[in-house]
Design a protein around this motif. Structure first.
Motif, PDB file in Angstrom:
ATOM      1  N   VAL A   8       0.859  -1.202   0.000  1.00 38.16           N
ATOM      2  CA  VAL A   8       0.000   0.000   0.000  1.00 38.16           C
ATOM      3  C   VAL A   8       0.888   1.243   0.000  1.00 38.16           C
ATOM      4  N   LYS A   9       1.939   1.189   0.793  1.00 32.10           N
ATOM      5  CA  LYS A   9       2.837   2.347   0.883  1.00 32.10           C
ATOM      6  C   LYS A   9       3.493   2.639  -0.478  1.00 32.10           C
ATOM      7  N   GLU A  10       3.890   1.569  -1.166  1.00 29.34           N
ATOM      8  CA  GLU A  10       4.507   1.752  -2.495  1.00 29.34           C
ATOM      9  C   GLU A  10       3.564   2.498  -3.441  1.00 29.34           C
ATOM     10  N   LYS A  11       2.291   2.113  -3.383  1.00 31.52           N
ATOM     11  CA  LYS A  11       1.284   2.768  -4.222  1.00 31.52           C
ATOM     12  C   LYS A  11       1.129   4.242  -3.799  1.00 31.52           C
ATOM     13  N   CYS A  12       1.101   4.425  -2.493  1.00 28.57           N
ATOM     14  CA  CYS A  12       0.927   5.764  -1.936  1.00 28.57           C
ATOM     15  C   CYS A  12       2.098   6.689  -2.339  1.00 28.57           C
ATOM     16  N   LEU A  13       3.301   6.111  -2.360  1.00 28.34           N
ATOM     17  CA  LEU A  13       4.491   6.917  -2.699  1.00 28.34           C
ATOM     18  C   LEU A  13       4.396   7.519  -4.103  1.00 28.34           C
ATOM     19  N   LEU A  14       3.623   6.852  -4.961  1.00 29.32           N
ATOM     20  CA  LEU A  14       3.488   7.336  -6.344  1.00 29.32           C
ATOM     21  C   LEU A  14       2.213   8.143  -6.554  1.00 29.32           C
ATOM     22  N   CYS A  15       1.471   8.359  -5.462  1.00 28.80           N
ATOM     23  CA  CYS A  15       0.117   8.922  -5.587  1.00 28.80           C
ATOM     24  C   CYS A  15       0.130  10.356  -6.125  1.00 28.80           C
ATOM     25  N   GLU A  16      -0.742  10.576  -7.085  1.00 34.19           N
ATOM     26  CA  GLU A  16      -0.951  11.936  -7.612  1.00 34.19           C
ATOM     27  C   GLU A  16      -2.444  12.219  -7.703  1.00 34.19           C
ATOM     28  N   LYS A  17      -3.201  11.652  -6.754  1.00 34.52           N
ATOM     29  CA  LYS A  17      -4.659  11.771  -6.825  1.00 34.52           C
ATOM     30  C   LYS A  17      -5.176  13.143  -6.417  1.00 34.52           C
ATOM     31  N   CYS A  18      -4.377  13.900  -5.680  1.00 31.81           N
ATOM     32  CA  CYS A  18      -4.803  15.271  -5.364  1.00 31.81           C
ATOM     33  C   CYS A  18      -3.590  16.197  -5.470  1.00 31.81           C
ATOM     34  N   SER A  19      -3.843  17.492  -5.342  1.00 35.26           N
ATOM     35  CA  SER A  19      -2.774  18.459  -5.640  1.00 35.26           C
ATOM     36  C   SER A  19      -1.689  18.510  -4.557  1.00 35.26           C
ATOM     37  N   LEU A  20      -1.905  17.842  -3.424  1.00 34.98           N
ATOM     38  CA  LEU A  20      -0.873  17.860  -2.379  1.00 34.98           C
ATOM     39  C   LEU A  20       0.407  17.148  -2.830  1.00 34.98           C
ATOM     40  N   CYS A  21       0.277  16.333  -3.870  1.00 38.28           N
ATOM     41  CA  CYS A  21       1.473  15.645  -4.384  1.00 38.28           C
ATOM     42  C   CYS A  21       2.492  16.653  -4.927  1.00 38.28           C
ATOM     43  N   LYS A  22       2.015  17.834  -5.292  1.00 35.27           N
ATOM     44  CA  LYS A  22       2.929  18.838  -5.886  1.00 35.27           C
ATOM     45  C   LYS A  22       3.741  19.560  -4.829  1.00 35.27           C
ATOM     46  N   GLU A 101     -11.066  12.605   0.479  1.00 42.43           N
ATOM     47  CA  GLU A 101     -11.649  11.554  -0.355  1.00 42.43           C
ATOM     48  C   GLU A 101     -10.554  10.793  -1.112  1.00 42.43           C
ATOM     49  N   ALA A 102      -9.603  11.541  -1.647  1.00 45.58           N
ATOM     50  CA  ALA A 102      -8.524  10.908  -2.416  1.00 45.58           C
ATOM     51  C   ALA A 102      -7.680   9.992  -1.521  1.00 45.58           C
ATOM     52  N   CYS A 103      -7.501  10.381  -0.274  1.00 38.71           N
ATOM     53  CA  CYS A 103      -6.597   9.653   0.623  1.00 38.71           C
ATOM     54  C   CYS A 103      -7.286   8.512   1.362  1.00 38.71           C
ATOM     55  N   TRP A 104      -8.602   8.470   1.303  1.00 42.02           N
ATOM     56  CA  TRP A 104      -9.357   7.478   2.087  1.00 42.02           C
ATOM     57  C   TRP A 104      -8.924   6.045   1.771  1.00 42.02           C
ATOM     58  N   GLU A 105      -8.636   5.773   0.482  1.00 44.75           N
ATOM     59  CA  GLU A 105      -8.294   4.386   0.133  1.00 44.75           C
ATOM     60  C   GLU A 105      -7.063   3.899   0.912  1.00 44.75           C
ATOM     61  N   TYR A 106      -6.137   4.797   1.212  1.00 44.40           N
ATOM     62  CA  TYR A 106      -4.929   4.374   1.939  1.00 44.40           C
ATOM     63  C   TYR A 106      -5.242   4.137   3.416  1.00 44.40           C
ATOM     64  N   LEU A 107      -6.030   5.026   3.988  1.00 41.50           N
ATOM     65  CA  LEU A 107      -6.407   4.839   5.396  1.00 41.50           C
ATOM     66  C   LEU A 107      -7.251   3.571   5.551  1.00 41.50           C
ATOM     67  N   LYS A 108      -8.180   3.383   4.640  1.00 43.29           N
ATOM     68  CA  LYS A 108      -9.034   2.186   4.693  1.00 43.29           C
ATOM     69  C   LYS A 108      -8.174   0.922   4.570  1.00 43.29           C
ATOM     70  N   ALA A 109      -7.188   0.963   3.671  1.00 40.76           N
ATOM     71  CA  ALA A 109      -6.313  -0.205   3.511  1.00 40.76           C
ATOM     72  C   ALA A 109      -5.535  -0.466   4.808  1.00 40.76           C
ATOM     73  N   GLN A 110      -5.086   0.583   5.463  1.00 47.46           N
ATOM     74  CA  GLN A 110      -4.354   0.412   6.718  1.00 47.46           C
ATOM     75  C   GLN A 110      -5.261  -0.240   7.779  1.00 47.46           C
ATOM     76  N   ILE A 111      -6.509   0.225   7.851  1.00 47.66           N
ATOM     77  CA  ILE A 111      -7.456  -0.353   8.825  1.00 47.66           C
ATOM     78  C   ILE A 111      -7.712  -1.826   8.482  1.00 47.66           C
ATOM     79  N   ASP A 112      -7.864  -2.120   7.189  1.00 44.65           N
ATOM     80  CA  ASP A 112      -8.154  -3.494   6.770  1.00 44.65           C
ATOM     81  C   ASP A 112      -6.988  -4.437   7.069  1.00 44.65           C
TER      82      ASP A 112
END
Ligand code: URA
Length: 194
Positions: A8-22, A101-112
């Protein structure tokens, strides 16, 4: 478990789902003990967290560690720590709905993956992500809420954010700091039952 988190972290490291990646320096994914029954969800990385890539390493984090230490808990041995957002909002502004909303998938994955028995919702942003429309932190802190399927039935407790405690220094009976010390003792009692 660590393997799953790493993916999950590897995916997160590449995340560009919202403007905070910039504007981020680092992704702040997690810290602490992955095999824990106790998870703490904070708000978003601040300056030091963004620099170091680790949650709660600034002043608020040091206070958080002290609060846990007061009941014999440490992040390395007992608590899995993460945030609602994995990237720092510029100037530490409040997270925007689309960022959450963009970040929820990572938090949800951590909980799961962790499937904690107890989740501490640290501050309003974390509360809103798991218990929306439940009210402000002052009214709901220190109470147990039964979580649903989304948290695998974990017990939930909203607690004050340590940044709020840093701004309210009194330790008098009924002050935010005093209340936090009551809450952490209640959390430890519940933790000891697990
Ligand atoms: N505040 C948070 O909510 N999270 C951090 O990681 C640091 C400060």
């Amino acid at each position: 478990m660590q393997n799953q988190l790493d993916k999950v972290k590897e995916k997160c490291l590449l995340c560009e789902k919202c403007s905070l990646c910039k504007t981020r320096t680092n992704i702040v994914f997690d810290d602490g003990f992955a095999n824990s029954k106790l998870m703490l969800i904070g708000e978003a990385p601040g300056f030091y967290e963004d620099q170091q890539g680790k949650p709660f390493v600034g002043k608020a984090g040091q206070l958080l560690d002290k609060i846990f230490a007061s009941v014999g808990l440490t992040r390395n041995e007992h608590v899995y720590i993460c945030n609602t957002l994995k990237c720092r909002p510029p100037e530490n502004r409040n997270p925007l709905p689309e960022e959450k909303e963009a970040c929820w998938e990572y938090l949800k994955a951590q909980i799961d993956i962790i499937k904690p028995k107890i989740i501490l919702l640290c501050g309003n942003v974390a509360v809103q992500s798991i218990l929306p429309n439940i009210g402000g932190i002052t009214k709901i802190r220190g109470k147990w809420y039964q979580g649903g399927d989304v948290v695998h039935g974990a017990k939930l407790m909203p607690i004050f954010h340590p940044s709020y405690l840093l701004r309210n220094d009194s330790r008098e009976k009924g002050s935010p700091k005093w209340l936090m010390w009551q809450d952490i003792q209640e959390i430890k009692r519940e933790y000891d039952k697990l």
